[in-house]
Scaffold this motif. Sequence first.
Motif, PDB file in Angstrom:
ATOM      1  N   LEU A  70       0.694  -1.160   0.158  1.00  0.00           N
ATOM      2  CA  LEU A  70      -0.148  -0.211  -0.144  1.00  0.00           C
ATOM      3  C   LEU A  70       0.833   1.218  -0.137  1.00  0.00           C
ATOM      4  CD1 LEU A  70      -2.343  -1.001   2.978  1.00  0.00           C
ATOM      5  CD2 LEU A  70      -2.903  -1.184   0.216  1.00  0.00           C
ATOM      6  N   GLU A  71       0.210   2.199  -0.338  1.00  0.00           N
ATOM      7  CA  GLU A  71       0.997   3.755  -0.327  1.00  0.00           C
ATOM      8  C   GLU A  71       0.081   4.613   0.584  1.00  0.00           C
ATOM      9  OE1 GLU A  71       1.646   1.255  -3.596  1.00  0.00           O
ATOM     10  OE2 GLU A  71       0.407   2.872  -3.950  1.00  0.00           O
ATOM     11  N   ILE A  72       0.334   4.921   1.695  1.00  0.00           N
ATOM     12  CA  ILE A  72      -0.781   5.703   2.621  1.00  0.00           C
ATOM     13  C   ILE A  72      -0.174   7.110   2.815  1.00  0.00           C
ATOM     14  CG2 ILE A  72      -1.862   5.652   4.739  1.00  0.00           C
ATOM     15  CD1 ILE A  72      -1.377   2.793   4.865  1.00  0.00           C
ATOM     16  N   PHE A  73      -1.112   7.839   2.457  1.00  0.00           N
ATOM     17  CA  PHE A  73      -0.610   9.505   2.483  1.00  0.00           C
ATOM     18  C   PHE A  73      -1.520   9.931   3.377  1.00  0.00           C
ATOM     19  CE2 PHE A  73      -0.098   9.320  -2.645  1.00  0.00           C
ATOM     20  CZ  PHE A  73       0.993   8.249  -2.217  1.00  0.00           C
ATOM     21  N   THR A  74      -1.001  10.967   4.151  1.00  0.00           N
ATOM     22  CA  THR A  74      -1.843  11.926   5.053  1.00  0.00           C
ATOM     23  C   THR A  74      -1.207  13.393   4.872  1.00  0.00           C
ATOM     24  OG1 THR A  74      -3.074  12.087   7.222  1.00  0.00           O
ATOM     25  CG2 THR A  74      -0.835  11.459   7.207  1.00  0.00           C
ATOM     26  N   LYS A  75      -1.907  14.276   5.779  1.00  0.00           N
ATOM     27  CA  LYS A  75      -1.439  15.584   5.743  1.00  0.00           C
ATOM     28  C   LYS A  75      -1.538  16.339   7.165  1.00  0.00           C
ATOM     29  CE  LYS A  75      -4.112  15.835   1.447  1.00  0.00           C
ATOM     30  NZ  LYS A  75      -4.992  14.894   1.805  1.00  0.00           N
ATOM     31  N   VAL A  76      -0.885  17.495   7.098  1.00  0.00           N
ATOM     32  CA  VAL A  76      -0.720  18.398   8.306  1.00  0.00           C
ATOM     33  C   VAL A  76      -0.981  19.744   8.010  1.00  0.00           C
ATOM     34  CG1 VAL A  76       1.657  18.281   8.261  1.00  0.00           C
ATOM     35  CG2 VAL A  76       0.681  18.876  10.226  1.00  0.00           C
ATOM     36  N   PHE A  77      -1.430  20.328   8.653  1.00  0.00           N
ATOM     37  CA  PHE A  77      -1.608  22.012   8.721  1.00  0.00           C
ATOM     38  C   PHE A  77      -3.101  22.373   9.423  1.00  0.00           C
ATOM     39  CE2 PHE A  77      -3.416  25.916   6.886  1.00  0.00           C
ATOM     40  CZ  PHE A  77      -2.460  26.717   7.119  1.00  0.00           C
ATOM     41  N   PHE A  78      -4.185  21.977   9.004  1.00  0.00           N
ATOM     42  CA  PHE A  78      -5.427  22.636   9.362  1.00  0.00           C
ATOM     43  C   PHE A  78      -5.458  22.196  11.031  1.00  0.00           C
ATOM     44  CE2 PHE A  78      -6.283  22.792   4.864  1.00  0.00           C
ATOM     45  CZ  PHE A  78      -6.550  24.141   4.912  1.00  0.00           C
ATOM     46  N   PRO A  79      -6.586  22.836  11.636  1.00  0.00           N
ATOM     47  CA  PRO A  79      -6.496  22.701  13.416  1.00  0.00           C
ATOM     48  C   PRO A  79      -7.150  21.115  13.368  1.00  0.00           C
ATOM     49  CG  PRO A  79      -7.674  24.656  12.465  1.00  0.00           C
ATOM     50  CD  PRO A  79      -7.048  23.830  11.418  1.00  0.00           C
ATOM     51  N   THR A  80      -6.395  20.388  14.604  1.00  0.00           N
ATOM     52  CA  THR A  80      -6.729  19.233  15.157  1.00  0.00           C
ATOM     53  C   THR A  80      -7.023  19.367  16.349  1.00  0.00           C
ATOM     54  OG1 THR A  80      -4.483  18.635  15.215  1.00  0.00           O
ATOM     55  CG2 THR A  80      -5.460  17.928  13.263  1.00  0.00           C
ATOM     56  N   GLY A 127      -6.014  24.461  20.754  1.00  0.00           N
ATOM     57  CA  GLY A 127      -4.845  25.271  21.227  1.00  0.00           C
ATOM     58  C   GLY A 127      -4.262  26.011  19.686  1.00  0.00           C
ATOM     59  N   ARG A 128      -3.376  27.339  20.012  1.00  0.00           N
ATOM     60  CA  ARG A 128      -2.870  27.985  19.278  1.00  0.00           C
ATOM     61  C   ARG A 128      -1.802  27.318  18.366  1.00  0.00           C
ATOM     62  NH1 ARG A 128      -3.300  31.358  23.514  1.00  0.00           N
ATOM     63  NH2 ARG A 128      -1.025  30.627  24.137  1.00  0.00           N
ATOM     64  N   ASN A 129      -1.313  26.176  19.194  1.00  0.00           N
ATOM     65  CA  ASN A 129      -0.227  25.309  18.425  1.00  0.00           C
ATOM     66  C   ASN A 129      -0.706  24.047  17.790  1.00  0.00           C
ATOM     67  OD1 ASN A 129       2.058  26.814  18.635  1.00  0.00           O
ATOM     68  ND2 ASN A 129       1.932  26.452  20.742  1.00  0.00           N
ATOM     69  N   ASP A 130      -2.038  24.156  17.521  1.00  0.00           N
ATOM     70  CA  ASP A 130      -2.649  22.829  17.203  1.00  0.00           C
ATOM     71  C   ASP A 130      -2.880  23.024  15.713  1.00  0.00           C
ATOM     72  OD1 ASP A 130      -2.772  21.249  19.512  1.00  0.00           O
ATOM     73  OD2 ASP A 130      -4.621  22.317  20.008  1.00  0.00           O
ATOM     74  N   GLY A 148      -1.089  24.676  11.596  1.00  0.00           N
ATOM     75  CA  GLY A 148       0.158  25.318  10.922  1.00  0.00           C
ATOM     76  C   GLY A 148       1.151  24.329  10.802  1.00  0.00           C
ATOM     77  N   LEU A 149       2.450  24.899  10.318  1.00  0.00           N
ATOM     78  CA  LEU A 149       3.393  24.118  10.026  1.00  0.00           C
ATOM     79  C   LEU A 149       4.400  24.130  10.970  1.00  0.00           C
ATOM     80  CD1 LEU A 149       3.231  24.025   6.172  1.00  0.00           C
ATOM     81  CD2 LEU A 149       2.271  22.348   7.760  1.00  0.00           C
ATOM     82  N   SER A 150       4.364  24.549  12.264  1.00  0.00           N
ATOM     83  CA  SER A 150       5.626  24.800  12.982  1.00  0.00           C
ATOM     84  C   SER A 150       6.088  23.348  13.513  1.00  0.00           C
ATOM     85  CB  SER A 150       4.854  25.414  14.415  1.00  0.00           C
ATOM     86  OG  SER A 150       4.318  24.418  15.017  1.00  0.00           O
ATOM     87  N   ARG A 151       7.386  23.406  14.012  1.00  0.00           N
ATOM     88  CA  ARG A 151       7.871  22.037  14.204  1.00  0.00           C
ATOM     89  C   ARG A 151       6.952  21.491  15.129  1.00  0.00           C
ATOM     90  NH1 ARG A 151      12.878  19.551  13.972  1.00  0.00           N
ATOM     91  NH2 ARG A 151      13.236  18.421  15.703  1.00  0.00           N
ATOM     92  N   LYS A 152       6.698  22.134  16.291  1.00  0.00           N
ATOM     93  CA  LYS A 152       5.917  21.701  17.357  1.00  0.00           C
ATOM     94  C   LYS A 152       4.987  20.601  16.853  1.00  0.00           C
ATOM     95  CE  LYS A 152       2.876  22.686  21.163  1.00  0.00           C
ATOM     96  NZ  LYS A 152       3.409  21.612  22.143  1.00  0.00           N
ATOM     97  N   HIS A 153       4.087  21.427  15.993  1.00  0.00           N
ATOM     98  CA  HIS A 153       2.617  20.781  15.234  1.00  0.00           C
ATOM     99  C   HIS A 153       3.213  19.728  14.378  1.00  0.00           C
ATOM    100  CE1 HIS A 153      -1.477  20.421  14.590  1.00  0.00           C
ATOM    101  NE2 HIS A 153      -1.280  20.635  13.154  1.00  0.00           N
ATOM    102  N   ILE A 154       4.059  19.688  13.749  1.00  0.00           N
ATOM    103  CA  ILE A 154       4.318  18.566  12.637  1.00  0.00           C
ATOM    104  C   ILE A 154       4.873  17.480  13.634  1.00  0.00           C
ATOM    105  CG2 ILE A 154       6.197  18.010  11.040  1.00  0.00           C
ATOM    106  CD1 ILE A 154       6.152  20.732   9.930  1.00  0.00           C
TER     107      ILE A 154
END
Length: 344
Positions: free
Chosen positions: A87-97, A100-103, A105-111
Amino acid sequence: MKARTDRARVGDMEFRHLGRSGLMVSEISYGNWITHGSQVEEEAAVSCVRAALDSGVTTFDTADVYAGTRAEEVLGRALANERREGLEIFTKVFFPTGPGRNDRGLSRKHIMESIDGSLRRLGTDYVDLYQAHRYDYHTPLEETMTAFADVVRAGKAHYIGVSEWKASQLREAHELARELRIPLVSNQPQYSMLWRVIEAEVVPTSTELGIGQIVFSPMAQGVLTGKYLPGQPPPAGSRATDEKSGAGFIARLLTDDVLTRVQRLKPLAEQAGLSLGQLAIAWVLQNPNVSSAIIGASRPEQVRDNVKAAGVKLDAELIKAIDEITDPVTERDPARTESPAERP
């Protein structure tokens, strides 16, 4: 030196390289943007995944934000008994999860926190592709790319991609990726007969840099299936009637001019021996910079119908006829590729 072939066929499915990488993905990939965890029940979602697997689809796309993280959980359970290496499984990061203010975006913490959450929900040790869901104007790109590099080196993702980034942003990220020695291989934009904003700048830049497109909404959120008719209300139960399934997103396309022109495409689809939806998917796959077209579904039969677009070759006269019908209502402005100016 002979050029590497960019396609391979297994059964009825064809496969393409993702950008200039060695990773091969199914021409048709299955996505669960607005279905799993929200629009359809889990049993139906699993049936759709099973139909995709049975049809030769090996590439599955999701995101942590879909259905408030539930979409990843449903996809993980649906794929739990499959051979992971197949399988090739893809996912993404950026929108709120989270709140919190750090939940977001693409900051190191959130990634760094988000990749662990996605892997837990998907029930896997790694994803094949981890994507920046939009560009983050409030985080230095170097911080984002360094965090992605650490995700790759930790074995949590094999490749890095982005979604809906402008050509200039792709170029800057590609240069950093080269310096960091990580594989930035893909962009995930909206692309269809009616939405061609990537063609002027994103596609030429991506071709130069070895970045492939994994396109979403190839059927223009269902408009290019022909089920929406001019002068008539949307069919009951369709996406246009369901706020949870993207009614606001599709509304801009539900004009009589657009819908009338879509109906004029029907004879062309019949000429090609295709349904309108199959024609729409096959059309985006004619672009050599497109590695895969994402389909979604709420019923297994939709999956089985859509995957028949794999491997279809449209002749030049047919493509010209499609352009003549759709050009007056087609969006081409490259400025329409955009990310939120503020974090959502």
